[in-house]
Design a protein around this motif. Structure first.
Motif, short mmCIF file in Angstrom:
data_model
loop_
_atom_site.label_atom_id
_atom_site.label_comp_id
_atom_site.label_asym_id
_atom_site.label_seq_id
_atom_site.Cartn_x
_atom_site.Cartn_y
_atom_site.Cartn_z
N UNK A 117 68.09 76.12 -33.90
CA UNK A 117 67.06 75.80 -34.90
C UNK A 117 65.70 76.14 -34.31
N UNK A 118 64.94 76.94 -35.05
CA UNK A 118 63.67 77.44 -34.53
C UNK A 118 62.48 76.64 -35.07
N UNK A 119 62.58 76.24 -36.32
CA UNK A 119 61.40 75.66 -36.97
C UNK A 119 61.87 74.68 -38.05
N UNK A 120 61.33 73.48 -38.02
CA UNK A 120 61.64 72.49 -39.06
C UNK A 120 60.33 72.05 -39.69
N UNK A 121 60.30 72.08 -41.01
CA UNK A 121 59.12 71.61 -41.75
C UNK A 121 59.54 70.43 -42.61
N UNK A 122 58.65 69.48 -42.77
CA UNK A 122 58.98 68.33 -43.60
C UNK A 122 57.76 67.92 -44.42
N UNK A 123 58.02 67.40 -45.61
CA UNK A 123 56.95 66.95 -46.49
C UNK A 123 57.40 65.64 -47.14
N UNK A 124 56.47 64.73 -47.32
CA UNK A 124 56.79 63.36 -47.76
C UNK A 124 55.87 62.93 -48.90
N UNK A 125 56.41 62.13 -49.82
CA UNK A 125 55.58 61.57 -50.89
C UNK A 125 56.14 60.21 -51.29
#
Lengths: 138, 138, 138
Positions: A117-125
């Motif tokens: 795994x190279x890159x993990x992005x996360x977004x929250x609301x």
């Protein structure tokens, strides 16, 4: 050949999680300390709605697990410790006003690196009674 | 030229769907049989919250339709049979503990292949009264 | 070198937003006119559930802001006018039956172009008391 070069992108993993805020029992100190890092607790406790913030981070951790697992060719989880496994090794960091960042620790870090795994992005609301998070893994 | 090579990725389609669980009428056998495959029904009926599982699959099918349509250059639906069209041709399969997989059948399969869709990923979650799903299409 | 060529994709930004429909006060004309374009208002007012449509667009605008900000290397917002900034410069357009499209205007447009954002996709859903939107930025 051009198609082959963009193949890694075809394998992007995705994960979504929704969480009823009231189900995240922030009165349970043992639960909180088992699943949230010192930095996460400091951030959530200082927010205007601590329980919603904890629920958002919980959803984010679950979304990250799904995104990383979805990245693997057969959809198998990249790491598991059973459904009651502590989520403290997946840390959701956030500077005020910036997008959240994910940091892996311990066994989670080793497993994610092994899986490539190279890159993990996360977004929250969160709004009302629910928190929602979404993650992608490349 | 490097930019051109990553162009397929720029066209990634995205779809999200939220579904109030109570609105998915699992007591209506005709509705269930028209929209869910035998494998989907077996999975949902065996889950701890069947109606939530059906709602999650419903949301996943809707998210997949949106992701595939969003992939096309003008955002037009890749296939349509009217808003009451059965969703049984978009099958959401899942082995316990693994990420869900999407399989297309019949006219949906033909339309997706004609549109050049290479890869569809979907992720599902439910909590409290809601199910949420997110899909990407490449 | 193949890895380097897909690097732009590794930087895809993601944004999710959930919004309790009842919190979007569509009775407040000043609020509505400050945040929604003429085309958006025409679309929402003509829908079967205007307040849900407004909530969906609100969530979409917030998701777009998060996706664009998440694209930048340090997660800093691409543009800010403070938390009370009007969202009218991020327009969510939709032809019936097609995927929604995003158009940037004014300072938002200038900021997004300066940040090198090439493509933004957004998807919206609402059910029961909530609207959810998700966006990606490349």
């Amino acid at each position: 050949e051009a198609a082959a070069q963009v193949a890694p992108s075809a394998g992007q993993g995705v994960g979504v999680d929704v969480q009823l805020v009231s189900e995240v029992n922030t009165d349970n100190v043992a639960f909180v300390e088992r699943n949230f890092t010192v930095a996460e607790r400091a951030y959530c406790d200082a927010s205007s709605h601590p329980q919603s913030s904890y629920a958002g981070r919980w959803a984010a951790k679950e979304a990250v697990i799904k995104a990383v697992s979805s990245l693997s060719s057969d959809g198998a989880p990249v790491w598991t410790k059973g459904s009651g496994a502590p989520l403290i090794e997946i840390e959701i960091l956030r500077e005020e006003g910036k997008a959240p960042e994910v940091q892996f620790h311990g066994e989670a870090k080793a497993a994610v690196e092994k899986a490539g795994v190279d890159k993990v992005k996360v977004t929250i609301s969160h709004s009302g009674s629910y928190a929602v998070a979404m993650a992608t893994a490349l």
